[in-house]
Design an enzyme around this catalytic site. Structure first.
Site, PDB file in Angstrom:
ATOM      1  N   GLU A 118      -2.681  -7.449  -6.826  1.00 38.84           N
ATOM      2  CA  GLU A 118      -1.477  -8.055  -7.379  1.00 38.84           C
ATOM      3  C   GLU A 118      -1.776  -8.956  -8.571  1.00 38.84           C
ATOM      4  O   GLU A 118      -1.031  -8.966  -9.568  1.00 38.84           O
ATOM      5  CB  GLU A 118      -0.732  -8.840  -6.300  1.00 38.84           C
ATOM      6  CG  GLU A 118       0.043  -7.987  -5.319  1.00 38.84           C
ATOM      7  CD  GLU A 118      -0.826  -7.274  -4.302  1.00 38.84           C
ATOM      8  OE1 GLU A 118      -0.369  -6.305  -3.663  1.00 38.84           O
ATOM      9  OE2 GLU A 118      -2.001  -7.708  -4.133  1.00 38.84           O
ATOM     10  N   GLU A 175       1.618  -0.633  -7.641  1.00 40.31           N
ATOM     11  CA  GLU A 175       0.901   0.141  -6.640  1.00 40.31           C
ATOM     12  C   GLU A 175       1.770   1.295  -6.132  1.00 40.31           C
ATOM     13  O   GLU A 175       2.880   1.072  -5.628  1.00 40.31           O
ATOM     14  CB  GLU A 175       0.516  -0.766  -5.468  1.00 40.31           C
ATOM     15  CG  GLU A 175      -0.396  -1.917  -5.874  1.00 40.31           C
ATOM     16  CD  GLU A 175      -0.477  -3.026  -4.840  1.00 40.31           C
ATOM     17  OE1 GLU A 175      -1.147  -4.036  -5.137  1.00 40.31           O
ATOM     18  OE2 GLU A 175       0.135  -2.889  -3.758  1.00 40.31           O
ATOM     19  N   HIS A 233       6.437  -8.436   5.114  1.00 41.90           N
ATOM     20  CA  HIS A 233       7.363  -7.543   4.440  1.00 41.90           C
ATOM     21  C   HIS A 233       8.804  -8.049   4.534  1.00 41.90           C
ATOM     22  O   HIS A 233       9.733  -7.333   4.179  1.00 41.90           O
ATOM     23  CB  HIS A 233       7.307  -6.148   5.076  1.00 41.90           C
ATOM     24  CG  HIS A 233       5.954  -5.505   5.028  1.00 41.90           C
ATOM     25  ND1 HIS A 233       4.894  -5.993   5.722  1.00 41.90           N
ATOM     26  CD2 HIS A 233       5.505  -4.416   4.361  1.00 41.90           C
ATOM     27  CE1 HIS A 233       3.829  -5.216   5.499  1.00 41.90           C
ATOM     28  NE2 HIS A 233       4.182  -4.260   4.684  1.00 41.90           N
TER      29      HIS A 233
END
Length: 327
Positions: free
Chosen positions: A60, A29, A129
């Protein structure tokens, strides 16, 4: 020899692989036009073209499935999962297909696939993250799990992963992407997989870690040295398969071991290392093994982030505990 940050070393290794092996392709991406969230692939699509550096949809599982198909048909795909918090949809593809392809086809097919993903906390990002899920993937038979701790090792280990005939999960500590620079020679030389690196010699205690935590471990070794304590520092680097022999040799020399990792404590890689030492090196130990880890909670937001992560104070405290203990 240029001084590069870790993210620049990753970019250099990818460029070298694309330049010298026409079977290498990148996909993920925003990796093409934008060069990736952290700019690890910056400039590669402009140089090598859209057929070699492919922007994908935000999916994904599709990225992983496409990469597995490419690998089975003779390409060497390097796929990026933007953050490890987004990696869980690919577990089905990696566990049931990539890691089993050689076994399932009795060696007729292999899966020379690399899945790259930034991992770890320390950059003030949300929890999706900031995770360190290496233990989840180390449990999968047929899959290598690699995590570099410096620019030079990122370059050499990534080239080795790309050249490996079987699937590799290559986890890149986001905190290290631009933390420091190091001389990196673009010579195409791969570093050995499945091997620990001894970063510092010592005789009093063995410190075992990987990825970004090596920074705290090395600072702890410096602080301990001021008190006359010589710590040996081991960078695991390849988490699966694990180079137990190097760790055992160090523990045989020092008699004590402290294992440090950022991931949650329960069922972390530290437990596997401790078990291996207990099984094969118990009589070398002069004190119980200590683990300094993250906690069994979701990675907190940035105000509490530093309290979650192992600190120099916690590591030094664990070392002093082992020195005070006796079997």
């Amino acid at each position: 020899m240029p001084e590069l940050a870790l993210v620049e070393a990753v970019n250099l290794a990818l460029a070298h692989a694309l330049e010298h092996d026409p079977s290498v392709v990148l996909l993920g991406e925003d990796i093409g036009v934008n060069g990736g969230v952290f700019r690890a692939t910056q400039g590669l699509q402009a140089h090598f073209g859209e057929a070699r550096v492919i922007d994908t949809p935000l999916a994904e599982s599709a990225i992983a499935g496409t990469a597995i198909g490419m690998a089975a048909m003779g390409l060497r795909p390097v796929a990026e999962i933007q953050f490890t918090g987004f990696i869980y949809p690919i577990i089905d593809q990696i566990l049931n297909h990539a890691a089993r392809l050689r076994h399932r086809t009795r060696g007729r097919l292999s899966c020379p696939l690399v899945m790259r993903s930034p991992c770890g906390a320390g950059i003030h990002a949300p929890e999706h993250h900031s995770e360190s899920p290496e233990a989840l993937f180390a449990h999968i038979p047929g899959l290598r799990v690699v995590m570099p701790s410096s620019p030079a090792r990122a370059y050499g280990l990534l080239l080795a992963a790309i050249r490996d005939p079987d699937p590799v999960l290559f986890l890149e500590p986001t905190r290290l992407y631009r933390l420091f620079k190091q001389s990196v020679d673009d010579d195409g030389q791969a570093l050995p997989l499945d091997t620990c690196f001894t970063l510092r010699e010592g005789s009093d205690v063995t410190l075992v870690s990987w990825g970004a935590m090596l920074q705290e471990v090395l600072r702890s070794a410096d602080q301990l040295a001021e008190s006359g304590i010589a710590a040996e520092v081991i960078d695991v680097a390849t988490l699966k398969p694990l180079d137990v022999d190097t760790i055992l040799a160090s523990v045989a020399k020092t008699g004590r071991c402290v294992i440090v990792h950022e991931a949650p404590r329960t069922c972390g890689l530290g437990a596997e290392i401790a078990a291996a030492i207990a099984e094969r090196g118990l009589y070398s130990l002069l004190a119980p093994i200590e683990r300094v880890t993250g906690y069994d909670v979701v990675v907190p937001l940035f105000r509490l982030e530093t309290q979650y992560m192992p600190s120099v104070a916690r590591i030094v405290g664990a070392v002093k505990k082992t020195l005070e203990a006796s079997t």
